[in-house]
Design an enzyme around this catalytic site. Structure first.
Site, mmCIF file in Angstrom:
data_model
loop_
_atom_site.group_PDB
_atom_site.id
_atom_site.type_symbol
_atom_site.label_atom_id
_atom_site.label_comp_id
_atom_site.label_asym_id
_atom_site.label_seq_id
_atom_site.Cartn_x
_atom_site.Cartn_y
_atom_site.Cartn_z
ATOM 1 N N ASP A 270 0.869 -1.177 0.000
ATOM 2 C CA ASP A 270 0.000 0.000 0.000
ATOM 3 C C ASP A 270 0.908 1.231 0.000
ATOM 4 O O ASP A 270 2.108 1.140 0.254
ATOM 5 C CB ASP A 270 -0.960 -0.016 1.195
HETATM 6 C C1 BGC Z 1 -5.051 3.232 -0.040
HETATM 7 C C2 BGC Z 1 -5.183 2.248 -1.173
HETATM 8 C C3 BGC Z 1 -4.990 2.970 -2.482
HETATM 9 C C4 BGC Z 1 -3.635 3.649 -2.468
HETATM 10 C C5 BGC Z 1 -3.306 4.371 -3.764
HETATM 11 C C6 BGC Z 1 -3.802 4.088 -0.134
HETATM 12 O O1 BGC Z 1 -3.870 5.132 0.756
HETATM 13 O O2 BGC Z 1 -5.055 2.541 1.192
HETATM 14 O O3 BGC Z 1 -6.426 1.629 -1.122
HETATM 15 O O4 BGC Z 1 -5.112 2.066 -3.546
HETATM 16 O O5 BGC Z 1 -3.630 4.597 -1.419
HETATM 17 O O6 BGC Z 1 -3.983 5.549 -3.865
#
Ligand code: BGC
Length: 730
Positions: A270
Site C-alpha cells: 500500500d
Molecule cells: C489506499 C489504497 C490505495 C492507495 C493508492 C492508499 O492510501 O489505502 O487503497 O489504492 O492509497 O492511492
C-alpha cells in the site's frame, strides 16, 4: 455415458487443458523474459513511483515522461517490450485525485456496501467490468480495486468501500468485481491484505487475532475472492498483524498467500507501507509509490542486498517473474490499453442498476412506501440533496460528472471529524434526489429545506402532507467515526421532524451502520448508502415504487456501540501518531451477526435484513449431506408486486454445536404468484473450523442443521443432513 454428456466432458477437459497451458505458457514466458533482464532492470520493475506533480523530484528520480498522473507508475523495459504499469484507484471507479488530470471525470459506482447489499454477484461483475473499461480507456493497465476487508466495527472509515461483515458474501462479491475488472484485460488488485479493519492511526495499529479466527474470517474472504476472482495482484495493508507489518509479514505473505493458497500473482505494498528492504524476504514483491516510504527500499538498498547476498538473487527473480506473469496473464502485455472515448451515459446505467438493487428498505410500517403519487405537499429535508448524493472520501472517491466533488462545510458546529473534513471536504455525486423526486411527483408541491435550522425544518414539517428527510454520514479513508451517531446534530433534527410530522420517511446515506435513536418515531427508513452516479434517481425510483427494493444488509446494524465487541472508544483513538498500539479482535471469527447470535443480543436490524413491497415464501426445503451440504427450496412471490428476493441459507448447527454462518444465497426476480426452486451447494470450509496445530480445515462430521431465511434472525424453513468427518487443505 450418453453421447452429449461424453462430448461435454471432452470439451470441458480440453478447455481445462487449454487454461492450464495458457497459464503455464504465461509463467514460462515470464521466466524467459526475466532471465533476459539486467540487475538494474529487475530493480526498476520492483519499485514504483507516485507520478503526480506535487512529489519532489531529484535527478535520480525524475518524473517519468510517459506516466499518467494518478496513483502509481512502474517503469517498463522498452528493449524487451515490457510495458510500464499505469496504476489507478480504485473499487468504485477511476479516480482523479486533486484533479491531477484536469477535468477528467469517471463513472462512480455506489459504495461497496451498496453493491454487497444487492446480494447479486452479477452486478458486482458488471460494475467491475465497467470501471475497468473506463480505466483502460484512460490508458491505465492496473486497477487498484477489490477491497474485501470485513466490517468488524461500524466506525471504520472505510467500511463503505468493502463488502460487509461476512466472509462468504464479501468473498463472492469481491471475486466477481475482480473477475469483471480483469475481463477487460487489466491487472486487478485485491486489498488490503489483511485484517486492515480500522483506519485510526492505521500505520501504527497492530491487529491482534488468533490464527484459526483469522483463517475463518478475514483471510477466508480473501481466500474465496482470490480462488474465484484470480486477481493478479494483492495489496498488503498499512497495519501490523500479530506484531509484523502486513507488507513485511512472512506468515501472511509467504506461508498463507503464496504457500497454502499457491498464489501466483504479485504482492504490491500500500502507498507508504514499506519499512525495510527485507520486506522482500517476507513476501513483498513490489514497493508502490516509493516517495511515500521512509526510503526507496526496493531501489538501491535492494540492489546492494542482492549483490551482497542478503536477499538472494533468486528471490528478486521471483519478484520480477510474478509481476511479468501478471502482465502476460492479464493481457496487458499483448493488448496494451488504448485511449478511447467513454460512453458515460451508458456506464451510469451500470451504476444505477447496482444502486437500485443495493438500496435497503429497513422499515415500512403501515406500507407508507411506495409513496402515493397523490401527496399534495412533500417536504424534502437534508444537506446537499438539492445537489446530489453523498460519496465516501479518500483514495476511492471518484470525480463524477459534476466535476466538483467537494462541498463546503455547512455552518453548524463541527463534530470531531470536522477537523479532518476541513481539508478533505465532504463529497457528493451530482445526481440530486430532490430533482428526481420532483420529476416523479409532478402534481405535488415539493418543498426543500437544507435542515441546518432545526426550528425552521420543524415548522415546515408541520404543514407538509409528507416529509422525506435525509440523514447523512460522510465517511472517509484515514479516519474512523467517533461513534455511531449521525454528525452535526442530525439525529436531533430527525427526532424533532418525525415528532412534528409522523408521516416522515428517513433516507440514510451512511458509510455503514448508525444508531438511529429516533427509530421508533418514523414509519419508514431506507438505507441508500452512497449511491453513485445515478443515486438520486435510484432513491426516487424506490420511493415511488418504480423499483421494488431488494437490497439486504451486508452487515448487522447494532442498536448502539455497547452491543459490539469494542463498546469503548476505538483503540488508538486518543494516541498521537507514531505510537504503536494493539487492536485486539477478541471476537475472533464471530464477526457481526455471529457475535450477536453467540451473545443472544438483538440488533437494531440484522444482517441480511431488507424489506420489499411484495412478500416471499420459502418451502419444500430438501437438504443433502455427504462431504458438504446441498440444499434446494422453493421461493414464491406471495405478494402483489413483481420483485427480487435474496434468500439466504445459514448453517445453524454442527453436530450439536449451535452456530450461525451464511453458507449460500441467491437473487431471484419473481412475478406475483411465480415460484422457482433454488439449489445451492455450500463450500465445505464454511462447515469447518480451522485447525492451527495440524494446519487445515476440519469437519467433525455428524448431523448439520441448515435454515433458509430472510435474514440472520428471520429463519423460515429448517432441515438437516449428515456430513462426513473430513480434513481439507489450509
Ligand atoms: C489506499 C489504497 C490505495 C492507495 C493508492 C492508499 O492510501 O489505502 O487503497 O489504492 O492509497 O492511492
Amino acid at each position: 455415458m450418453p453421447r452429449t454428456a461424453c462430448l461435454t466432458a471432452l470439451v470441458l477437459i480440453s478447455l481445462l487443458a487449454t487454461n492450464v497451458s495458457a497459464d503455464e505458457a504465461a509463467k514460462a514466458r515470464a521466466i524467459k523474459l526475466e532471465q533476459a533482464l539486467t540487475l538494474d532492470e529487475r530493480i526498476s520493475i520492483v519499485n514504483g513511483t507516485w507520478p503526480v506533480p506535487w512529489v519532489p523530484r531529484t535527478p535520480d528520480n525524475p518524473q517519468p515522461a510517459d506516466a499518467i498522473p494518478a496513483a502509481g507508475y512502474v517503469p517498463g523495459v522498452p528493449r524487451l517490450n515490457i510495458p510500464a504499469l499505469f496504476e489507478t484507484d480504485a473499487s468504485l471507479g477511476v479516480t482523479n485525485p486533486s484533479d491531477v488530470r484536469p477535468g477528467d471525470i469517471a463513472t462512480a459506482l455506489p459504495s461497496g456496501l451498496a453493491i454487497a447489499a444487492t446480494f447479486n454477484p452479477k452486478l458486482a461483475y458488471d460494475g467491475g467490468a465497467m470501471i475497468a473499461s473506463e480505466a483502460r480507456a484512460k490508458g491505465f493497465n492496473v486497477l487498484l480495486t477489490g477491497g474485501v476487508n470485513l466490517t468488524r466495527d461500524p466506525r471504520n472509515g472505510r467500511n463503505f468501500e468493502y463488502f460487509g461483515e461476512d466472509p462468504w458474501l464479501a468473498g463472492i462479491m469481491g471475486a466477481e468485481s475482480i473477475r469483471g475488472a480483469q475481463s477487460q484485460k487489466i491487472i486487478a488488485t485485491i486489498k488490503h491484505f489483511a485484517v486492515n479493519d480500522a483506519e485510526t492511526n492505521r500505520d501504527w495499529s497492530n491487529s491482534v487475532i488468533g490464527e484459526a479466527a483469522m483463517r475463518e474470517s478475514d483471510l477466508l474472504a480473501f481466500q474465496i475472492a482470490i480462488e474465484r476472482g484470480n486477481p493478479l495482484s494483492v495489496m498488503c495493508g498499512y497495519n501490523l498483524v500479530n506484531g509484523d507489518y502486513a507488507c513485511g509479514n512472512d506468515h501472511l505473505l509467504n506461508t498463507v498467500l503464496k504457500g497454502d493458497w499457491g498464489y501466483k500473482g504479485f504482492v504490491m505494498s500500500d502507498w507508504g507501507s514499506v519499512k525495510a528492504t527485507d520486506f522482500a524476504l517476507k513476501g513483498l514483491d513490489q514497493q508502490s509509490a516509493k516517495e511515500l516510504d521512509g526510503a526507496f527500499w526496493f531501489g538501491e538498498p535492494l540492489k546492494k542486498a542482492v549483490e551482497d547476498g542478503s536477499v538472494p538473487a533468486t528471490r528478486l527473480s521471483d519478484m520480477v517473474q510474478r509481476i511479468l506473469y501478471a502482465q502476460i496473464a492479464s493481457g496487458i502485455f499483448d493488448n496494451p490499453p488504448q485511449k478511447t472515448a467513454i460512453d458515460y451515459a451508458k456506464n451510469a446505467e451500470v451504476s444505477r442498476a447496482a444502486a437500485e438493487e443495493g438500496i435497503v428498505l429497513l422499515k415500512n410500517d403501515g406500507g407508507i412506501l411506495p409513496l402515493a403519487k397523490t401527496a399534495q405537499t412533500i417536504l424534502i429535508i437534508g444537506d446537499y440533496v438539492e445537489k446530489g448524493v453523498l460519496s465516501g472520501g479518500g483514495s476511492s472517491n471518484v470525480t463524477g460528472d459534476s466535476g466538483t466533488p467537494g462541498l463546503p462545510q455547512p455552518g453548524l458546529p463541527m463534530s470531531a471529524e470536522g477537523q479532518f473534513a476541513q481539508y478533505v471536504k465532504e463529497q457528493y455525486h451530482a445526481s440530486s434526489p430532490l430533482t428526481a423526486i420532483r420529476a416523479r411527483a409532478p402534481q405535488a408541491k415539493v418543498l426543500f429545506d437544507n435542515g441546518r435550522s432545526l426550528n425552521e425544518a420543524v415548522r415546515k414539517a408541520k404543514t407538509a402532507d409528507l416529509v422525506i428527510i435525509f440523514g447523512n454520514q460522510w465517511m472517509t479513508e484515514s479516519l474512523d467515526a467517533p461513534d455511531m451517531y449521525l454528525p452535526r446534530g442530525q439525529d436531533a433534527l430527525i427526532a424533532a421532524v418525525t415528532k412534528a410530522n409522523p408521516k416522515t420517511v428517513v433516507i440514510l446515506q451512511t458509510g455503514g451502520p448508525v444508531a438511529m435513536p429516533w427509530v421508533d418515531q418514523t414509519p419508514a427508513i431506507v438505507s441508500a448508502w452512497y449511491s453513485g452516479a445515478r443515486g438520486g434517481e435510484a432513491i426516487a425510483d424506490v420511493l415511488f415504487g418504480e423499483v421494488n427494493p431488494s437490497g439486504h444488509l451486508p452487515m448487522t446494524f447494532p442498536r448502539d456501540i455497547a452491543q459490539t465487541p469494542r463498546p469503548a472508544v476505538l483503540d488508538g483513538f486518543d494516541l498521537p501518531a507514531k505510537v504503536q498500539f494493539d487492536v485486539t479482535y477478541h471476537e475472533g471469527s464471530d464477526v457481526g451477526y455471529r457475535w450477536f447470535s453467540k451473545n443472544g443480543a438483538t440488533p437494531l436490524f440484522p444482517f441480511g435484513h431488507g424489506l420489499s413491497y411484495t412478500t416471499f415464501d420459502y418451502s419444500d426445503l430438501k437438504v443433502k449431506g455427504g462431504s458438504t451440504l446441498s440444499v434446494s427450496f422453493k421461493v414464491t412471490n406471495s405478494g402483489k408486486f413483481a420483485g427480487k428476493d435474496a434468500p439466504q441459507v445459514y448453517l445453524t448447527d454442527a453436530a450439536g454445536r449451535k452456530l450461525l454462518r451464511l453458507i449460500g444465497f441467491d437473487k431471484l426476480d419473481l412475478k406475483p404468484g411465480e415460484h422457482r426452486t433454488v439449489s445451492l451447494t455450500a463450500d465445505a470450509r464454511l462447515l469447518a473450523h480451522y485447525d492451527e496445530a495440524k494446519p487445515g480445515w476440519v469437519i467433525g462430521g455428524g448431523s448439520y442443521g441448515v435454515a433458509v431465511g430472510h435474514s440472520a434472525t428471520d429463519l423460515v424453513v429448517k432441515g438437516s443432513a449428515r456430513i462426513k468427518s473430513q480434513r481439507l487443505k489450509p
